[in-house]
Design a protein around this motif. Structure first.
Motif, PDB file in Angstrom:
ATOM      1  N   ALA A  54       0.830  -1.208   0.000  1.00 64.52           N
ATOM      2  CA  ALA A  54       0.000   0.000   0.000  1.00 64.52           C
ATOM      3  C   ALA A  54       0.867   1.261   0.000  1.00 64.52           C
ATOM      4  CB  ALA A  54      -0.931   0.001   1.209  1.00 64.52           C
ATOM      5  N   GLU A  55       2.011   1.213   0.695  1.00 60.02           N
ATOM      6  CA  GLU A  55       2.917   2.363   0.715  1.00 60.02           C
ATOM      7  C   GLU A  55       3.508   2.619  -0.672  1.00 60.02           C
ATOM      8  OE1 GLU A  55       6.812   4.044   3.177  1.00 60.02           O
ATOM      9  OE2 GLU A  55       6.008   2.064   3.674  1.00 60.02           O
ATOM     10  N   ILE A  56       3.844   1.557  -1.401  1.00 56.55           N
ATOM     11  CA  ILE A  56       4.355   1.715  -2.768  1.00 56.55           C
ATOM     12  C   ILE A  56       3.290   2.340  -3.661  1.00 56.55           C
ATOM     13  CG2 ILE A  56       5.161   0.486  -4.825  1.00 56.55           C
ATOM     14  CD1 ILE A  56       6.470  -1.555  -2.857  1.00 56.55           C
ATOM     15  N   LEU A  57       2.071   1.815  -3.566  1.00 54.68           N
ATOM     16  CA  LEU A  57       0.977   2.364  -4.375  1.00 54.68           C
ATOM     17  C   LEU A  57       0.724   3.828  -4.027  1.00 54.68           C
ATOM     18  CD1 LEU A  57      -1.490  -0.653  -4.428  1.00 54.68           C
ATOM     19  CD2 LEU A  57      -0.040   0.158  -6.301  1.00 54.68           C
ATOM     20  N   ASP A  61       1.043   7.136  -6.476  1.00 58.28           N
ATOM     21  CA  ASP A  61      -0.378   7.349  -6.743  1.00 58.28           C
ATOM     22  C   ASP A  61      -0.609   8.328  -7.890  1.00 58.28           C
ATOM     23  OD1 ASP A  61      -3.239   6.889  -5.854  1.00 58.28           O
ATOM     24  OD2 ASP A  61      -3.107   9.079  -5.697  1.00 58.28           O
ATOM     25  N   GLU A  62       0.107   9.435  -7.907  1.00 58.06           N
ATOM     26  CA  GLU A  62      -0.093  10.435  -8.960  1.00 58.06           C
ATOM     27  C   GLU A  62       0.230   9.857 -10.340  1.00 58.06           C
ATOM     28  OE1 GLU A  62       1.802  14.706 -10.289  1.00 58.06           O
ATOM     29  OE2 GLU A  62       1.697  14.259  -8.146  1.00 58.06           O
ATOM     30  N   GLU A  63       1.347   9.142 -10.455  1.00 57.64           N
ATOM     31  CA  GLU A  63       1.751   8.548 -11.727  1.00 57.64           C
ATOM     32  C   GLU A  63       0.767   7.458 -12.165  1.00 57.64           C
ATOM     33  OE1 GLU A  63       3.677   9.076  -9.090  1.00 57.64           O
ATOM     34  OE2 GLU A  63       5.613   9.898  -9.721  1.00 57.64           O
ATOM     35  N   ILE A  64       0.337   6.637 -11.206  1.00 56.31           N
ATOM     36  CA  ILE A  64      -0.607   5.549 -11.513  1.00 56.31           C
ATOM     37  C   ILE A  64      -1.919   6.131 -12.025  1.00 56.31           C
ATOM     38  CG2 ILE A  64      -2.027   3.717 -10.503  1.00 56.31           C
ATOM     39  CD1 ILE A  64       0.388   3.233  -8.534  1.00 56.31           C
ATOM     40  N   ARG A  65      -2.437   7.121 -11.309  1.00 58.67           N
ATOM     41  CA  ARG A  65      -3.728   7.710 -11.698  1.00 58.67           C
ATOM     42  C   ARG A  65      -3.636   8.440 -13.043  1.00 58.67           C
ATOM     43  NH1 ARG A  65      -7.488   6.843  -8.064  1.00 58.67           N
ATOM     44  NH2 ARG A  65      -6.829   6.242  -5.969  1.00 58.67           N
ATOM     45  N   ASP A  66      -2.503   9.065 -13.308  1.00 60.66           N
ATOM     46  CA  ASP A  66      -2.318   9.727 -14.599  1.00 60.66           C
ATOM     47  C   ASP A  66      -2.327   8.691 -15.731  1.00 60.66           C
ATOM     48  OD1 ASP A  66      -1.469  11.964 -16.440  1.00 60.66           O
ATOM     49  OD2 ASP A  66       0.300  10.673 -16.582  1.00 60.66           O
ATOM     50  N   LEU A  67      -1.555   7.625 -15.577  1.00 58.91           N
ATOM     51  CA  LEU A  67      -1.520   6.573 -16.597  1.00 58.91           C
ATOM     52  C   LEU A  67      -2.892   5.922 -16.749  1.00 58.91           C
ATOM     53  CD1 LEU A  67       0.158   4.905 -18.602  1.00 58.91           C
ATOM     54  CD2 LEU A  67       0.824   3.429 -16.672  1.00 58.91           C
ATOM     55  N   ALA A  68      -3.547   5.634 -15.628  1.00 55.81           N
ATOM     56  CA  ALA A  68      -4.873   5.016 -15.672  1.00 55.81           C
ATOM     57  C   ALA A  68      -5.875   5.897 -16.402  1.00 55.81           C
ATOM     58  CB  ALA A  68      -5.353   4.716 -14.248  1.00 55.81           C
ATOM     59  N   ALA A  69      -5.834   7.194 -16.154  1.00 54.22           N
ATOM     60  CA  ALA A  69      -6.773   8.120 -16.807  1.00 54.22           C
ATOM     61  C   ALA A  69      -6.531   8.168 -18.313  1.00 54.22           C
ATOM     62  CB  ALA A  69      -6.647   9.511 -16.197  1.00 54.22           C
ATOM     63  N   ARG A  70      -5.254   8.151 -18.720  1.00 60.58           N
ATOM     64  CA  ARG A  70      -4.933   8.237 -20.153  1.00 60.58           C
ATOM     65  C   ARG A  70      -5.253   6.952 -20.900  1.00 60.58           C
ATOM     66  NH1 ARG A  70       0.584   8.531 -20.725  1.00 60.58           N
ATOM     67  NH2 ARG A  70       1.006   8.476 -18.500  1.00 60.58           N
ATOM     68  N   ARG A  71      -5.153   5.796 -20.216  1.00 60.48           N
ATOM     69  CA  ARG A  71      -5.235   4.508 -20.907  1.00 60.48           C
ATOM     70  C   ARG A  71      -6.457   3.674 -20.530  1.00 60.48           C
ATOM     71  NH1 ARG A  71      -1.019   3.600 -24.645  1.00 60.48           N
ATOM     72  NH2 ARG A  71      -1.198   1.408 -24.089  1.00 60.48           N
ATOM     73  N   GLY A  72      -7.278   4.161 -19.622  1.00 65.68           N
ATOM     74  CA  GLY A  72      -8.509   3.459 -19.285  1.00 65.68           C
ATOM     75  C   GLY A  72      -8.356   2.343 -18.260  1.00 65.68           C
ATOM     76  N   TYR A  73      -7.253   2.320 -17.517  1.00 64.75           N
ATOM     77  CA  TYR A  73      -7.073   1.285 -16.498  1.00 64.75           C
ATOM     78  C   TYR A  73      -7.946   1.622 -15.296  1.00 64.75           C
ATOM     79  CZ  TYR A  73      -3.025   0.586 -19.489  1.00 64.75           C
ATOM     80  OH  TYR A  73      -2.209   0.412 -20.579  1.00 64.75           O
ATOM     81  N   ARG A  74      -8.539   0.579 -14.718  1.00 56.23           N
ATOM     82  CA  ARG A  74      -9.494   0.797 -13.630  1.00 56.23           C
ATOM     83  C   ARG A  74      -9.054   0.237 -12.297  1.00 56.23           C
ATOM     84  NH1 ARG A  74     -15.118  -0.998 -16.141  1.00 56.23           N
ATOM     85  NH2 ARG A  74     -14.171  -2.952 -15.558  1.00 56.23           N
ATOM     86  N   THR A  75      -8.045  -0.629 -12.293  1.00 58.54           N
ATOM     87  CA  THR A  75      -7.590  -1.232 -11.043  1.00 58.54           C
ATOM     88  C   THR A  75      -6.093  -1.503 -11.144  1.00 58.54           C
ATOM     89  OG1 THR A  75      -8.047  -3.007  -9.451  1.00 58.54           O
ATOM     90  CG2 THR A  75      -8.155  -3.590 -11.786  1.00 58.54           C
ATOM     91  N   TRP A  76      -5.431  -1.611 -10.001  1.00 57.77           N
ATOM     92  CA  TRP A  76      -3.989  -1.868  -9.991  1.00 57.77           C
ATOM     93  C   TRP A  76      -3.611  -2.559  -8.696  1.00 57.77           C
ATOM     94  CZ3 TRP A  76      -6.066   2.846 -11.396  1.00 57.77           C
ATOM     95  CH2 TRP A  76      -6.267   3.769 -10.375  1.00 57.77           C
ATOM     96  N   ASP A  77      -2.458  -3.206  -8.742  1.00 57.46           N
ATOM     97  CA  ASP A  77      -1.935  -3.890  -7.569  1.00 57.46           C
ATOM     98  C   ASP A  77      -0.416  -3.955  -7.658  1.00 57.46           C
ATOM     99  OD1 ASP A  77      -1.262  -6.012  -9.323  1.00 57.46           O
ATOM    100  OD2 ASP A  77      -2.801  -7.356  -8.565  1.00 57.46           O
TER     101      ASP A  77
END
Length: 180
Positions: A54-57, A61-77
């Motif tokens: 959870a600490e890594i995520l 968080d900012e990078e993950i959410r940016d990539l998810a928003a651009r590419r349509g990803y909805r979940t991550w682990d």
């Protein structure tokens, strides 16, 4: 920084812009995140508690959410693999078969090293993408590939998915593929 080895010619491609340009020509997304953002106590740790994952995520968080928003990803682990991983050899055998998916396979490496083996265009053939902390790659759906560990046998990566149940591998039989 990622490095590419084209298997047919043994040509090597290095340098962020050269790697990005080559992978783009093969329809593979490549980005680089700042691995120094990861707290020092997690930079070389490959057996992680749920709190550490959870600490890594949270750190990225900012990078993950940016990539998810651009590419349509909805979940991550987080996936963490090392010699301490139970049944590592069986997992690697499953990973080390050429396959495709019905969605992108995404890895953002936060620690350690890994390698994607990807089927490129006919003029390129198979190529290896050697990844280390900070490298982010997205292999598009239906592109034959597989992912495995490098000699150090240690990796931590963020995985992103469109489908909330994750991806399913579809075997891809290819007589042209030769393990290296």
């Amino acid at each position: 920084m990622a490095e590419i080895r084209i298997r047919n010619t043994e040509e090597r491609i290095s340098g962020e812009e050269n790697v990005r340009a080559f992978l783009s020509s093969q329809e593979v997304l490549y980005e680089h995140w700042n691995p120094a953002k990861l707290p020092a106590h997690l930079q070389d740790k490959f057996v992680l508690s749920d709190e550490e994952k959870a600490e890594i995520l949270s750190t990225f968080d900012e990078e993950i959410r940016d990539l998810a928003a651009r590419r349509g990803y909805r979940t991550w682990d987080i996936v963490a693999l090392s010699d301490a991983t139970p049944n590592l050899e069986e997992l690697l055998k499953k990973f080390e078969n050429v396959h495709t998916h019905t969605e992108d396979e995404v890895r953002a490496i936060t620690a350690g090293k890994g390698i994607f083996i990807i089927k490129g265009t006919d003029d390129v053939g198979y190529f290896d993408v050697e990844l280390e902390a900070g490298d982010v790659i997205s292999v598009p759906e239906h592109k034959p590939h597989f992912f495995t560990l490098m000699d150090n046998r240690q990796i931590v990566a963020v995985r992103l998915f469109i489908e909330t149940e994750g991806w399913i591998a579809h075997p891809f039989a290819d007589p042209a593929f030769q393990k290296a």
